[in-house]
Design an enzyme around this catalytic site. Structure first.
Site, PDB file in Angstrom:
ATOM      1  N   ASP A 100       0.857  -1.198   0.000  1.00 29.96           N
ATOM      2  CA  ASP A 100       0.000   0.000   0.000  1.00 29.96           C
ATOM      3  C   ASP A 100       0.884   1.236   0.000  1.00 29.96           C
ATOM      4  O   ASP A 100       1.837   1.341   0.792  1.00 29.96           O
ATOM      5  CB  ASP A 100      -0.899  -0.020   1.243  1.00 29.96           C
ATOM      6  CG  ASP A 100      -1.918   1.107   1.239  1.00 29.96           C
ATOM      7  OD1 ASP A 100      -3.116   0.829   1.065  1.00 29.96           O
ATOM      8  OD2 ASP A 100      -1.500   2.282   1.438  1.00 29.96           O
ATOM      9  N   ASN A 108      -1.914  12.999  -3.579  1.00 29.07           N
ATOM     10  CA  ASN A 108      -2.936  13.514  -4.501  1.00 29.07           C
ATOM     11  C   ASN A 108      -3.254  14.974  -4.211  1.00 29.07           C
ATOM     12  O   ASN A 108      -3.420  15.788  -5.126  1.00 29.07           O
ATOM     13  CB  ASN A 108      -4.232  12.716  -4.358  1.00 29.07           C
ATOM     14  CG  ASN A 108      -4.242  11.454  -5.193  1.00 29.07           C
ATOM     15  OD1 ASN A 108      -3.745  11.447  -6.306  1.00 29.07           O
ATOM     16  ND2 ASN A 108      -4.801  10.382  -4.666  1.00 29.07           N
ATOM     17  N   ASP A 117      -2.609   9.220 -10.593  1.00 28.03           N
ATOM     18  CA  ASP A 117      -2.882   8.135 -11.559  1.00 28.03           C
ATOM     19  C   ASP A 117      -1.602   7.709 -12.274  1.00 28.03           C
ATOM     20  O   ASP A 117      -1.368   6.523 -12.497  1.00 28.03           O
ATOM     21  CB  ASP A 117      -3.892   8.597 -12.615  1.00 28.03           C
ATOM     22  CG  ASP A 117      -5.324   8.522 -12.100  1.00 28.03           C
ATOM     23  OD1 ASP A 117      -5.515   8.146 -10.928  1.00 28.03           O
ATOM     24  OD2 ASP A 117      -6.244   8.842 -12.867  1.00 28.03           O
ATOM     25  N   GLU A 143      -5.009   2.306  -3.937  1.00 27.74           N
ATOM     26  CA  GLU A 143      -3.536   2.361  -4.007  1.00 27.74           C
ATOM     27  C   GLU A 143      -2.959   1.172  -3.265  1.00 27.74           C
ATOM     28  O   GLU A 143      -1.906   1.252  -2.649  1.00 27.74           O
ATOM     29  CB  GLU A 143      -3.001   3.688  -3.447  1.00 27.74           C
ATOM     30  CG  GLU A 143      -3.876   4.381  -2.440  1.00 27.74           C
ATOM     31  CD  GLU A 143      -3.925   3.694  -1.078  1.00 27.74           C
ATOM     32  OE1 GLU A 143      -4.841   2.866  -0.890  1.00 27.74           O
ATOM     33  OE2 GLU A 143      -3.067   3.996  -0.226  1.00 27.74           O
TER      34      GLU A 143
HETATM   35  P1  GH3 Z   1      -1.661   5.387   4.364  1.00 29.12           P
HETATM   36  O1  GH3 Z   1      -0.204   5.650   4.410  1.00 29.12           O
HETATM   37  O2  GH3 Z   1      -2.237   5.129   5.713  1.00 29.12           O
HETATM   38  O3  GH3 Z   1      -1.998   4.299   3.400  1.00 29.12           O
HETATM   39  O4  GH3 Z   1      -2.341   6.724   3.857  1.00 29.12           O
HETATM   40  P2  GH3 Z   1      -3.089   6.977   2.490  1.00 29.12           P
HETATM   41  O5  GH3 Z   1      -3.320   8.433   2.356  1.00 29.12           O
HETATM   42  O6  GH3 Z   1      -2.340   6.332   1.381  1.00 29.12           O
HETATM   43  O7  GH3 Z   1      -4.409   6.157   2.698  1.00 29.12           O
HETATM   44  P3  GH3 Z   1      -5.913   6.555   2.579  1.00 29.12           P
HETATM   45  O8  GH3 Z   1      -6.660   5.252   2.616  1.00 29.12           O
HETATM   46  O9  GH3 Z   1      -6.268   7.591   3.612  1.00 29.12           O
HETATM   47  O10 GH3 Z   1      -6.083   7.212   1.182  1.00 29.12           O
HETATM   48  C1  GH3 Z   1      -5.933   6.504   0.007  1.00 29.12           C
HETATM   49  C2  GH3 Z   1      -5.773   7.485  -1.104  1.00 29.12           C
HETATM   50  O11 GH3 Z   1      -5.565   6.839  -2.341  1.00 29.12           O
HETATM   51  C3  GH3 Z   1      -6.994   8.346  -1.250  1.00 29.12           C
HETATM   52  C4  GH3 Z   1      -7.360   8.249  -2.701  1.00 29.12           C
HETATM   53  O12 GH3 Z   1      -7.590   9.491  -3.252  1.00 29.12           O
HETATM   54  C5  GH3 Z   1      -6.142   7.626  -3.336  1.00 29.12           C
HETATM   55  N1  GH3 Z   1      -6.516   6.806  -4.485  1.00 29.12           N
HETATM   56  C6  GH3 Z   1      -7.201   5.654  -4.505  1.00 29.12           C
HETATM   57  N2  GH3 Z   1      -7.408   5.232  -5.779  1.00 29.12           N
HETATM   58  C7  GH3 Z   1      -6.838   6.168  -6.580  1.00 29.12           C
HETATM   59  C8  GH3 Z   1      -6.716   6.304  -8.023  1.00 29.12           C
HETATM   60  O13 GH3 Z   1      -7.181   5.500  -8.823  1.00 29.12           O
HETATM   61  N3  GH3 Z   1      -6.048   7.400  -8.470  1.00 29.12           N
HETATM   62  C9  GH3 Z   1      -5.508   8.333  -7.626  1.00 29.12           C
HETATM   63  N4  GH3 Z   1      -4.868   9.357  -8.143  1.00 29.12           N
HETATM   64  N5  GH3 Z   1      -5.622   8.222  -6.296  1.00 29.12           N
HETATM   65  C10 GH3 Z   1      -6.271   7.158  -5.777  1.00 29.12           C
HETATM   66 MG    MG Z   2      -2.100   4.213   1.363  1.00 28.05          MG
HETATM   67 MG    MG Z   3      -4.991   1.952   1.176  1.00 30.03          MG
END
Ligand code: GH3
Ligand code: MG
Ligand code: MG
Length: 229
Positions: A100, A108, A117, A143
């Site tokens: 992860d 982002n 992306d 992610e």
């Molecule tokens: P952690 O270190 O605890 O994993 O923090 P995090 O911010 O990575 O985790 P969190 O679950 O809070 O947020 C996940 C983020 O991943 C939020 C979301 O916008 C981003 N994300 C998920 N899918 C996509 C995608 O397809 N494209 C983009 N650009 N961002 C994505």
């Molecule tokens: Mg994460």
């Molecule tokens: Mg995650």
């Protein structure tokens, strides 16, 4: 050969040059009757090929993530069941890796969703290069990624995960002339038969290990231990 408006291919036929052009009676020539047969056969073949292509496209769509082209979660779960049966029969180990990206929401927010992306695409390319062709790389969710490593012990998988962790930290990506970063990922590792024997158990344990990596400060790999199991 054309089917449903798409060019599918070419059917090439050759006849001996001595073929009679017209028989004396003025009936349909030998060549004309063969031509009619060839056209009708070609259209049948074109339709069959088009339907095979469509089936292949639909199958690809059903097992792959559209953004990264990695396998999707459903395919991972099906594959893990199958790989576990093979591993059990051959008395081999098999590892599951959960990955992860760290603080990706912040990433982002800083660089924009499109840059995010692009990072996911770059990561998928890195996985395709980094893992063996027999390993199964999936985008498990946003992610989050899961990798099945057949014939790999927990130690082997942990070492590999750590090399990947370092490779991700070294990634220097650019988006619209802007240098992106820093990037890091956290990982969790569980192995068959050491930590579990069902796909549900292994996925759950690898996920718990990933959660521990996050709790321990991120950018690390956690391998299942008797406590996790
Ligand atoms: P952690 O270190 O605890 O994993 O923090 P995090 O911010 O990575 O985790 P969190 O679950 O809070 O947020 C996940 C983020 O991943 C939020 C979301 O916008 C981003 N994300 C998920 N899918 C996509 C995608 O397809 N494209 C983009 N650009 N961002 C994505
Ligand atoms: Mg994460
Ligand atoms: Mg995650």
């Amino acid at each position: 050969m054309v089917a449903q408006g798409n060019t599918i291919g070419v059917l090439h036929l050759e006849f001996e040059s001595a073929t009679r052009l017209r028989n004396g009676s003025g009936k349909e020539s030998f060549r004309e009757s063969h031509q009619r047969l060839a056209i009708s056969a070609a259209s049948q073949i074109a339709l069959s090929l088009a339907s095979l292509q469509l089936r292949e496209t639909l199958r690809e769509q059903s097992i792959r993530d559209p953004l990264t082209r990695l396998f999707n979660r459903r395919f991972l779960e099906e594959s893990l069941e199958r790989e576990l049966q093979i591993a059990s029969r051959k008395k081999q180990a098999i590892s599951v890796l959960f990955l992860d990206l760290d603080h990706f929401k912040r990433f982002n927010d800083t660089f924009g969703h499109d840059a995010g992306d692009m990072v996911l695409l770059a990561l998928a390319d890195l996985f395709r290069e980094f893992f063996r062709s027999t390993d199964i790389c999936c985008r498990y969710g946003g992610e989050e990624f899961a990798i099945i490593l057949p014939e790999s012990s927990a130690q082997d998988a942990a070492a590999r995960a750590d090399e990947l962790r370092v490779a991700v930290k070294r990634l220097r990506l650019k988006y619209k002339k802007q240098t992106l970063g820093p990037l890091s990922l956290s990982a969790g590792v569980a192995a068959f038969p050491q930590h579990g024997s069902t796909s549900d158990d292994l996925l759950k344990i690898a996920d718990q290990c990933l959660y521990q990596s996050k709790a321990r400060g991120r950018d690390i790999v956690t391998v299942a231990s008797p406590q996790t199991v």
